[in-house]
Design a protein around this motif. Structure first.
Motif, PDB file in Angstrom:
ATOM      1  N   UNK A  14       0.919  -1.180   0.097  1.00  0.00           N
ATOM      2  CA  UNK A  14      -0.072  -0.044   0.003  1.00  0.00           C
ATOM      3  C   UNK A  14       0.734   1.342   0.091  1.00  0.00           C
ATOM      4  N   UNK A  15       2.131   1.193  -0.196  1.00  0.00           N
ATOM      5  CA  UNK A  15       2.908   2.380   0.016  1.00  0.00           C
ATOM      6  C   UNK A  15       3.910   2.102  -1.271  1.00  0.00           C
ATOM      7  N   UNK A  16       4.623   3.406  -1.286  1.00  0.00           N
ATOM      8  CA  UNK A  16       5.899   3.415  -2.464  1.00  0.00           C
ATOM      9  C   UNK A  16       7.215   3.290  -1.923  1.00  0.00           C
ATOM     10  N   UNK A  17       7.165   2.659  -0.706  1.00  0.00           N
ATOM     11  CA  UNK A  17       8.502   2.150  -0.075  1.00  0.00           C
ATOM     12  C   UNK A  17       9.056   0.969  -0.520  1.00  0.00           C
ATOM     13  N   UNK A  18      10.157   0.972  -0.859  1.00  0.00           N
ATOM     14  CA  UNK A  18      10.793  -0.187  -1.219  1.00  0.00           C
ATOM     15  C   UNK A  18      12.008  -0.431  -0.223  1.00  0.00           C
ATOM     16  N   UNK A  19      12.323  -1.821  -0.044  1.00  0.00           N
ATOM     17  CA  UNK A  19      13.541  -2.017   0.921  1.00  0.00           C
ATOM     18  C   UNK A  19      14.465  -2.916   0.011  1.00  0.00           C
ATOM     19  N   UNK A  20      15.578  -2.665  -0.233  1.00  0.00           N
ATOM     20  CA  UNK A  20      16.767  -3.360  -0.828  1.00  0.00           C
ATOM     21  C   UNK A  20      17.623  -3.802  -0.054  1.00  0.00           C
ATOM     22  N   UNK A  21      18.005  -5.160  -0.015  1.00  0.00           N
ATOM     23  CA  UNK A  21      18.800  -6.027   1.070  1.00  0.00           C
ATOM     24  C   UNK A  21      19.840  -6.760   0.288  1.00  0.00           C
ATOM     25  N   UNK A  22      21.052  -6.057   0.177  1.00  0.00           N
ATOM     26  CA  UNK A  22      22.214  -6.760  -0.634  1.00  0.00           C
ATOM     27  C   UNK A  22      22.919  -7.608   0.467  1.00  0.00           C
ATOM     28  N   UNK A  23      23.156  -8.983   0.365  1.00  0.00           N
ATOM     29  CA  UNK A  23      23.970  -9.681   1.214  1.00  0.00           C
ATOM     30  C   UNK A  23      25.178 -10.446   0.523  1.00  0.00           C
ATOM     31  N   UNK A  24      26.125 -10.611   1.172  1.00  0.00           N
ATOM     32  CA  UNK A  24      27.125 -11.419   0.648  1.00  0.00           C
ATOM     33  C   UNK A  24      27.954 -12.009   1.952  1.00  0.00           C
ATOM     34  N   UNK A  25      28.951 -13.004   1.553  1.00  0.00           N
ATOM     35  CA  UNK A  25      29.894 -13.564   2.331  1.00  0.00           C
ATOM     36  C   UNK A  25      31.078 -12.729   2.627  1.00  0.00           C
ATOM     37  N   UNK A  26      31.402 -12.585   3.774  1.00  0.00           N
ATOM     38  CA  UNK A  26      32.680 -11.773   4.010  1.00  0.00           C
ATOM     39  C   UNK A  26      33.532 -12.654   4.812  1.00  0.00           C
TER      40      UNK A  26
END
Length: 138
Positions: free
Chosen positions: A104-116
């Protein structure tokens, strides 16, 4: 008379000075190692930021399309793009990408994960979370 009691005193001074210098060199080597680890971590976070910005650009381009892609399709498209490392494109080891939209909103969450692998934090995994509003809701 006192010369006999002072024999070997210079050798003890040299041994103590050598120990202090060796300890200092060991500390400098540890500091250099931590600096390299932090620089590599910053490099990987920069690449994660570039990946998140690429997803933002794809979201903006998706708005202008006649038949927009779903959030899942955009996520898969972006992930497959960044997993291909042709043309000297840099990527991250164990790359994962999640794109979510708050209902219902225009809010997007981008989560980038990687191995360190160089840092022993969080079981070797790191993440970069980027949240945005594409356009203000009326």
């Amino acid at each position: 008379m006192n010369t006999r009691k002072q024999q070997g005193f210079s050798l003890i001074e040299v041994l103590i000075a050598s120990f202090i210098v060796a300890f200092g060199v060991l500390g400098m080597a540890a500091l250099q190692l931590k600096t390299l680890q932090a620089a590599h971590s910053a490099y990987q976070r920069t690449i994660a930021s570039v990946i998140a910005m690429d997803v933002v650009e794809r979201l903006w381009a998706n708005i202008a399309m006649n038949t927009p892609l779903t959030v899942t399709q955009l996520q898969q498209q972006s992930l497959s793009h960044w997993l291909q490392t042709t043309n000297s494109r840099q990527s991250l080891p164990g790359l994962g990408l999640t794109l979510t939209n708050t209902a219902g909103t225009n809010t997007y969450v981008i989560t980038v994960t990687w191995t360190e692998s160089r840092l022993e934090t969080n079981n070797g995994s790191s993440q970069f979370v980027y949240s945005l509003d594409l356009y203000p809701s009326s």
